[in-house]
Design a protein around this motif. Structure first.
Motif: not given
Length: 329
Positions: A214-231
């Motif tokens: 798999v490819w392991q990534l982390e997605l964050k939001s630049g608008d301050g939303a509570p998003i830190r998705e482990f994908v």
């Protein structure tokens, strides 16, 4: 449930964080059972061995009075000095019980913590140089004797490590799939650099014991939303076998100080909260780190998000002195 750990008049009050399908070949099972029997015979004491119900691999091994690996009759060469030397020698012979057949190649020291004779050594599992997500072992020693070994690993063999999906495509796929979950922040999501890794659902407590590249990534939001998705994006098919928002599963630590004032009330004065920088107080900062290590172990190996599985706050108190005792000098 609370745990009290005493030492130097300090009580740490911690909310306890509790906690292809692999079918073992008959000769492998027999060999592994023989190793546990060997340990019981060498130590002359009870040895607790707990296996994963689905995979059959050990997830915990404990010794009633510790196992001095140095000088053990089964060691074929001298044991290197120190706790890491003892742990490495132990794993060289017994890591196969946990599913790692070549610990020198597939296990790397991730972190070592030593305090008052006790050492905790955390190992990260790799396969052909790639990290196995959640694949970790922790060896606990006291005066270089093995006390416990625990964790989860994946028995990996013959896994294709050349990806069909390039990293850039994995990033695009992750952004497309996760954006659909957060339409209001879709244009603000940013992906980290993809890391090629090995994923096995059984390490996260699922029934399937199948290794995937798999490819392991982390997605964050630049608008301050509570998003830190482990994908995770399957590196061969482009599918998404796992994702979760780490904000929902974040540790939440609060460290208090009683300043050695005799009292039976807890928790005391707040000294450090989750995410704050180190205070410079060795006891406060050590407790903060140890609680984090405990959380990471149980979340990484058992998917347990604090004591209630829903992110309950973990509270620690340092320099506690009971009301009927005299503060240390």
């Amino acid at each position: 449930m609370f745990i009290q750990i005493m030492g130097r008049r300090m009580i740490l009050t911690v909310v306890a964080i509790l906690a292809c399908v692999f079918t073992p070949l008959r000769n492998v099972v027999a060999a592994e059972h023989a190793l546990v029997s060997e340990l019981r015979q060498i130590t002359g004491k009870p040895v607790e061995a707990v296996s994963h119900q689905k995979t059959g691999r050990l997830k915990f091994l404990g010794f009633e009075q510790g196992y001095q690996i140095a000088g053990s009759p089964v060691m074929r060469k001298d044991v290197a000095a120190g706790s890491e030397g003892a742990a490495a020698a132990f794993l060289e012979r017994y890591a196969t019980l946990f599913g790692v057949d070549d610990p020198g190649r597939d296990l790397a020291v991730k972190k070592t913590v030593t305090d008052k004779g006790r050492s905790f050594i955390r190992y990260q599992q790799h396969y052909q140089g790639l990290p196995v997500i959640g694949g970790e072992l922790i060896v606990h020693l006291y005066n270089n004797a093995i006390v416990t070994a625990s964790g989860k690993t994946s028995r990996v063999s013959a896994l294709e490590t050349v990806p069909a999906i390039p990293p850039g495509q994995a990033s695009v796929t992750a952004l497309r799939l996760i954006s659909a979950l957060y339409p209001e922040s879709a244009n603000q999501l940013n992906a980290s650099e993809p890391v090629l890794s090995v994923y096995n659902p059984s390490v996260f407590g699922h029934d399937r014991d199948v290794n995937q590249l798999v490819w392991q990534l982390e997605l964050k939001s630049g608008d301050g939303a509570p998003i830190r998705e482990f994908v995770l994006i399957d590196a061969q098919t482009g599918q998404m076998p796992l994702h979760f928002n780490q904000v929902d599963f974040a540790k939440n630590r609060m460290i208090y100080d009683k300043n050695s004032v005799p009292s039976d009330t807890l928790p005391g004065t707040l000294r450090r909260s989750e995410g704050q920088a180190a205070t410079g107080d060795a006891e406060v900062d050590s407790v903060y780190d140890f609680i984090g290590d405990t959380y990471d172990f149980y979340f990484g190996n058992f998917g347990r998000d604090s004591v209630n599985g829903s992110g309950m706050t973990i509270i620690g108190t340092v320099r506690f002195v009971p009301a009927n005792e005299t503060p240390p000098v």
